[in-house]
Motif scaffolding. Structure first.
Motif, PDB file in Angstrom:
ATOM      1  N   TRP A  93       1.071  -0.779   0.497  1.00  8.08           N
ATOM      2  CA  TRP A  93      -0.277   0.441   0.068  1.00  8.08           C
ATOM      3  C   TRP A  93       1.011   1.362   0.076  1.00  8.08           C
ATOM      4  CZ3 TRP A  93      -4.749   0.985  -1.851  1.00  8.08           C
ATOM      5  CH2 TRP A  93      -4.892   2.474  -1.234  1.00  8.08           C
ATOM      6  N   ARG A  94       1.762   1.359   0.856  1.00 14.55           N
ATOM      7  CA  ARG A  94       2.665   2.148   0.685  1.00 14.55           C
ATOM      8  C   ARG A  94       3.857   3.001  -0.800  1.00 14.55           C
ATOM      9  NH1 ARG A  94       6.949   4.281   5.154  1.00 14.55           N
ATOM     10  NH2 ARG A  94       4.933   4.997   6.530  1.00 14.55           N
ATOM     11  N   ALA A  95       4.026   1.845  -1.118  1.00 17.42           N
ATOM     12  CA  ALA A  95       4.326   1.511  -1.863  1.00 17.42           C
ATOM     13  C   ALA A  95       3.556   2.480  -3.753  1.00 17.42           C
ATOM     14  CB  ALA A  95       4.684   0.017  -3.054  1.00 17.42           C
ATOM     15  N   TYR A  96       2.099   1.638  -3.344  1.00 20.28           N
ATOM     16  CA  TYR A  96       1.635   2.544  -4.445  1.00 20.28           C
ATOM     17  C   TYR A  96       0.810   3.918  -3.634  1.00 20.28           C
ATOM     18  CZ  TYR A  96      -2.824   3.468  -6.144  1.00 20.28           C
ATOM     19  OH  TYR A  96      -4.307   3.862  -6.635  1.00 20.28           O
ATOM     20  N   CYS A  97       0.702   4.344  -2.775  1.00 19.56           N
ATOM     21  CA  CYS A  97       0.942   5.500  -2.488  1.00 19.56           C
ATOM     22  C   CYS A  97       2.100   6.532  -3.437  1.00 19.56           C
ATOM     23  CB  CYS A  97       0.401   5.426  -0.997  1.00 19.56           C
ATOM     24  SG  CYS A  97      -1.115   5.374  -0.788  1.00 19.56           S
ATOM     25  N   ASN A  98       3.136   6.055  -2.748  1.00 22.50           N
ATOM     26  CA  ASN A  98       4.735   6.860  -3.731  1.00 22.50           C
ATOM     27  C   ASN A  98       4.055   7.018  -4.683  1.00 22.50           C
ATOM     28  OD1 ASN A  98       5.734   6.597  -0.075  1.00 22.50           O
ATOM     29  ND2 ASN A  98       6.394   4.865  -0.457  1.00 22.50           N
ATOM     30  N   SER A  99       3.903   6.076  -4.901  1.00 18.23           N
ATOM     31  CA  SER A  99       4.084   5.696  -6.706  1.00 18.23           C
ATOM     32  C   SER A  99       2.809   7.156  -7.031  1.00 18.23           C
ATOM     33  CB  SER A  99       3.649   4.305  -7.218  1.00 18.23           C
ATOM     34  OG  SER A  99       2.275   4.222  -7.256  1.00 18.23           O
ATOM     35  N   LYS A 100       1.785   7.048  -6.791  1.00 17.98           N
ATOM     36  CA  LYS A 100       0.947   8.296  -6.963  1.00 17.98           C
ATOM     37  C   LYS A 100       1.432   9.737  -6.748  1.00 17.98           C
ATOM     38  CE  LYS A 100      -2.868   5.710  -8.372  1.00 17.98           C
ATOM     39  NZ  LYS A 100      -2.465   6.143  -9.643  1.00 17.98           N
ATOM     40  N   TYR A 101       2.225   9.259  -5.785  1.00 16.34           N
ATOM     41  CA  TYR A 101       2.550  10.769  -5.100  1.00 16.34           C
ATOM     42  C   TYR A 101       3.834  11.197  -5.948  1.00 16.34           C
ATOM     43  CZ  TYR A 101       4.630  14.684  -2.457  1.00 16.34           C
ATOM     44  OH  TYR A 101       4.583  16.201  -1.702  1.00 16.34           O
TER      45      TYR A 101
ATOM     46  N   ILE B 180      -5.270  23.389 -14.883  1.00 18.67           N
ATOM     47  CA  ILE B 180      -4.403  23.762 -14.119  1.00 18.67           C
ATOM     48  C   ILE B 180      -2.949  22.893 -14.265  1.00 18.67           C
ATOM     49  CG2 ILE B 180      -3.447  24.376 -11.937  1.00 18.67           C
ATOM     50  CD1 ILE B 180      -6.195  24.991 -10.709  1.00 18.67           C
ATOM     51  N   PRO B 181      -2.367  23.871 -15.077  1.00 13.47           N
ATOM     52  CA  PRO B 181      -0.525  23.523 -15.216  1.00 13.47           C
ATOM     53  C   PRO B 181      -0.188  22.727 -14.288  1.00 13.47           C
ATOM     54  CG  PRO B 181      -1.137  25.637 -16.482  1.00 13.47           C
ATOM     55  CD  PRO B 181      -2.004  25.810 -14.688  1.00 13.47           C
ATOM     56  N   GLY B 182       0.736  21.413 -14.445  1.00 10.79           N
ATOM     57  CA  GLY B 182       1.431  20.240 -13.557  1.00 10.79           C
ATOM     58  C   GLY B 182       0.361  20.697 -12.470  1.00 10.79           C
ATOM     59  N   GLY B 183      -1.058  20.301 -12.618  1.00 11.03           N
ATOM     60  CA  GLY B 183      -2.211  20.204 -11.670  1.00 11.03           C
ATOM     61  C   GLY B 183      -2.336  18.353 -11.253  1.00 11.03           C
ATOM     62  N   TYR B 184      -2.712  17.834 -10.682  1.00 14.05           N
ATOM     63  CA  TYR B 184      -3.729  17.058  -9.861  1.00 14.05           C
ATOM     64  C   TYR B 184      -4.720  16.297 -10.046  1.00 14.05           C
ATOM     65  CZ  TYR B 184      -3.427  12.200  -7.303  1.00 14.05           C
ATOM     66  OH  TYR B 184      -3.257  10.742  -6.584  1.00 14.05           O
TER      67      TYR B 184
ATOM     68  N   ARG C   6      -6.239  19.032  -7.694  1.00 13.43           N
ATOM     69  CA  ARG C   6      -6.821  18.623  -6.253  1.00 13.43           C
ATOM     70  C   ARG C   6      -5.085  19.871  -5.553  1.00 13.43           C
ATOM     71  NH1 ARG C   6     -10.929  16.018  -4.145  1.00 13.43           N
ATOM     72  NH2 ARG C   6     -12.018  16.088  -5.958  1.00 13.43           N
ATOM     73  N   SER C   7      -4.567  19.777  -4.545  1.00 13.23           N
ATOM     74  CA  SER C   7      -3.728  19.782  -4.404  1.00 13.23           C
ATOM     75  C   SER C   7      -2.716  19.097  -3.622  1.00 13.23           C
ATOM     76  CB  SER C   7      -3.190  21.567  -3.487  1.00 13.23           C
ATOM     77  OG  SER C   7      -4.026  21.699  -2.424  1.00 13.23           O
ATOM     78  N   LEU C   8      -1.596  18.800  -3.155  1.00 20.18           N
ATOM     79  CA  LEU C   8      -0.583  18.228  -2.325  1.00 20.18           C
ATOM     80  C   LEU C   8       0.052  19.120  -1.808  1.00 20.18           C
ATOM     81  CD1 LEU C   8       0.355  15.728  -5.398  1.00 20.18           C
ATOM     82  CD2 LEU C   8      -1.417  15.266  -3.601  1.00 20.18           C
ATOM     83  N   ASN C   9      -0.481  19.444  -0.573  1.00 24.31           N
ATOM     84  CA  ASN C   9      -0.012  19.839  -0.045  1.00 24.31           C
ATOM     85  C   ASN C   9       1.597  19.997   0.702  1.00 24.31           C
ATOM     86  OD1 ASN C   9      -2.662  21.063   0.468  1.00 24.31           O
ATOM     87  ND2 ASN C   9      -2.519  19.634   2.705  1.00 24.31           N
TER      88      ASN C   9
END
Length: 138
Positions: A7-15, A101-105, A112-115
């Motif tokens: 699960w951590r690997a999956y989340c890290n890949s999304k990030y 938004i350029p570079g947007g997620y 959405r923003s990633l704080n």
């Protein structure tokens, strides 16, 4: 401590996808526009890496020949069909640039923003990623 955590690997890949989109956009300064998209939880075989193997096997093998159990679990997890999961990618690929938004997620067709995502760190990540890729293609 050093064990693989799926699960951590999956989340890290999304990030990492979001950081790459943000960094590439900042680095290219308008020459290239990039976006990261999150399709949501999609009912694909990637699912096998995120759930316990006994559950995956139960859902995918002949234990559930009519697919009823799979449909119940899919509904409980809020999974999307592959077609529904593709909607975000199609949206960012076809929507006019002035509405994105350029570079947007993008999640559910909304930026959405990633704080914790800093553009300077994202640029460093892109440069490091490109350097790593170049070692494989030379």
């Amino acid at each position: 401590p050093n064990s693989y955590q799926r699960w951590r690997a999956y989340c890290n890949s999304k990030y990492a996808n979001a950081a790459f989109a943000t960094g590439l956009n900042a680095m290219e300064q308008g020459e290239v526009t990039s976006y990261a998209v999150h399709p949501g939880i999609v009912n694909t075989f990637l699912f096998r890496h995120l759930v316990p193997s006994w559950l995956f096997n139960l859902l995918k093998n002949n234990v559930d020949p009519n697919g009823l159990l799979q449909k119940v679990v899919t509904k409980m997890l809020g999974q999307k069909t592959p077609e529904e999961g593709a909607e975000n990618t199609i949206y960012t690929s076809t929507e006019s640039y002035d509405k994105l938004i350029p570079g947007g997620y993008y999640i559910e067709k909304k930026a959405r923003s990633l704080n914790q995502l800093n553009a300077n760190n994202a640029v460093k990540f892109v440069k490091r990623s490109i350097a790593e890729i170049e070692t494989f293609i030379q």
